[in-house]
Scaffold this motif. Structure first.
Motif, PDB file in Angstrom:
ATOM      1  N   THR A  75       0.849  -1.189   0.000  1.00 32.20           N
ATOM      2  CA  THR A  75       0.000   0.000   0.000  1.00 32.20           C
ATOM      3  C   THR A  75       0.889   1.245   0.000  1.00 32.20           C
ATOM      4  OG1 THR A  75      -1.568  -1.258   1.321  1.00 32.20           O
ATOM      5  CG2 THR A  75      -1.940   1.105   1.144  1.00 32.20           C
ATOM      6  N   PRO A  76       0.794   2.079  -1.034  1.00 29.19           N
ATOM      7  CA  PRO A  76       1.721   3.223  -1.159  1.00 29.19           C
ATOM      8  C   PRO A  76       1.690   4.197   0.018  1.00 29.19           C
ATOM      9  CG  PRO A  76       0.521   2.899  -3.205  1.00 29.19           C
ATOM     10  CD  PRO A  76      -0.086   1.980  -2.193  1.00 29.19           C
ATOM     11  N   TRP A  77       0.505   4.550   0.503  1.00 30.51           N
ATOM     12  CA  TRP A  77       0.457   5.548   1.573  1.00 30.51           C
ATOM     13  C   TRP A  77       1.008   4.988   2.884  1.00 30.51           C
ATOM     14  CZ3 TRP A  77      -2.615   4.634   5.825  1.00 30.51           C
ATOM     15  CH2 TRP A  77      -3.600   3.664   5.697  1.00 30.51           C
ATOM     16  N   ARG A  78       0.854   3.695   3.133  1.00 31.62           N
ATOM     17  CA  ARG A  78       1.450   3.094   4.323  1.00 31.62           C
ATOM     18  C   ARG A  78       2.971   3.073   4.212  1.00 31.62           C
ATOM     19  NH1 ARG A  78      -2.642  -2.021   4.723  1.00 31.62           N
ATOM     20  NH2 ARG A  78      -4.391  -0.898   5.627  1.00 31.62           N
ATOM     21  N   TRP A  79       3.452   2.726   3.027  1.00 33.30           N
ATOM     22  CA  TRP A  79       4.892   2.694   2.809  1.00 33.30           C
ATOM     23  C   TRP A  79       5.490   4.092   2.949  1.00 33.30           C
ATOM     24  CZ3 TRP A  79       8.561  -0.426   3.422  1.00 33.30           C
ATOM     25  CH2 TRP A  79       9.801  -0.250   2.803  1.00 33.30           C
ATOM     26  N   GLN A  80       4.795   5.119   2.458  1.00 33.78           N
ATOM     27  CA  GLN A  80       5.263   6.497   2.596  1.00 33.78           C
ATOM     28  C   GLN A  80       5.342   6.904   4.071  1.00 33.78           C
ATOM     29  OE1 GLN A  80       6.400   8.532   0.272  1.00 33.78           O
ATOM     30  NE2 GLN A  80       6.134   6.927  -1.257  1.00 33.78           N
ATOM     31  N   ARG A  81       4.391   6.434   4.867  1.00 33.67           N
ATOM     32  CA  ARG A  81       4.402   6.757   6.293  1.00 33.67           C
ATOM     33  C   ARG A  81       5.619   6.138   6.980  1.00 33.67           C
ATOM     34  NH1 ARG A  81      -0.900   6.173   9.897  1.00 33.67           N
ATOM     35  NH2 ARG A  81      -1.413   7.973   8.634  1.00 33.67           N
TER      36      ARG A  81
END
Length: 166
Positions: A6-12
């Motif tokens: 999941t991109p937004w989780r990875w960004q976090r």
């Protein structure tokens, strides 16, 4: 696997590992909270004298209130809050240990851990020891929902202590 896919989780996670990579974006809260806590020193700048809460630290009255306490009350204030939550942990453990009913023993430990783990997670996020989660500091963060649930937990714990003869 779910974090990586999941991109937004990875960004976090990336923002947690290196907040200075994006200081104006995803790393802004972590950097500003560390600046607030670091500028407090031993005794802080005094009540109401902190600067980070004014347009620098987002959500300073809710999720990042511990950073404001660190800036205004210093290390002394932050350690005092930590000791108070450790007192809740110690007392909750004693209540659970002295309870005769196994169900109430589990409820007492659950309520104690609910309050203390939430507080430790909030403190960890403010000190950049954990990724940002949006967890309020029990009894201190602004907002009626957190306060009401924290007071209900404490009230139930006190009710169990009455029967536990602690």
């Amino acid at each position: 696997l779910f974090i990586w896919m999941t991109p937004w989780r990875w960004q976090r996670i990336l923002a947690f590992l290196n907040p200075w990579a994006d200081p104006q974006g995803k790393g802004h809260q972590a950097i500003q909270s560390l600046l607030a806590v670091g500028s407090g020193g031993w005794l802080g700048s005094g009540p109401g004298q902190g600067q980070q809460k004014f347009f620098y630290l987002p959500e300073a009255h809710t999720d990042f209130i511990y950073a404001v306490i660190g800036e205004e009350a210093g290390l002394l204030g932050t350690v005092t809050i930590l000791v108070l939550f450790m007192g809740i942990l110690w007392r909750g453990y004693r209540i659970a240990r002295n309870s005769q009913d196994p169900f109430l023993r589990l409820v007492a430990m659950g309520l104690t851990l609910l309050l203390v783990v939430q507080a430790l997670m909030n403190m960890s996020v403010v000190l950049s020891l954990a990724p940002n989660k949006g967890i309020p500091l029990p009894f201190i963060s602004f907002g009626p929902n957190s306060l009401i649930t924290s007071l209900i937990c404490l009230g139930l714990l006190l009710s169990i202590s009455k029967d536990a003869a602690a």
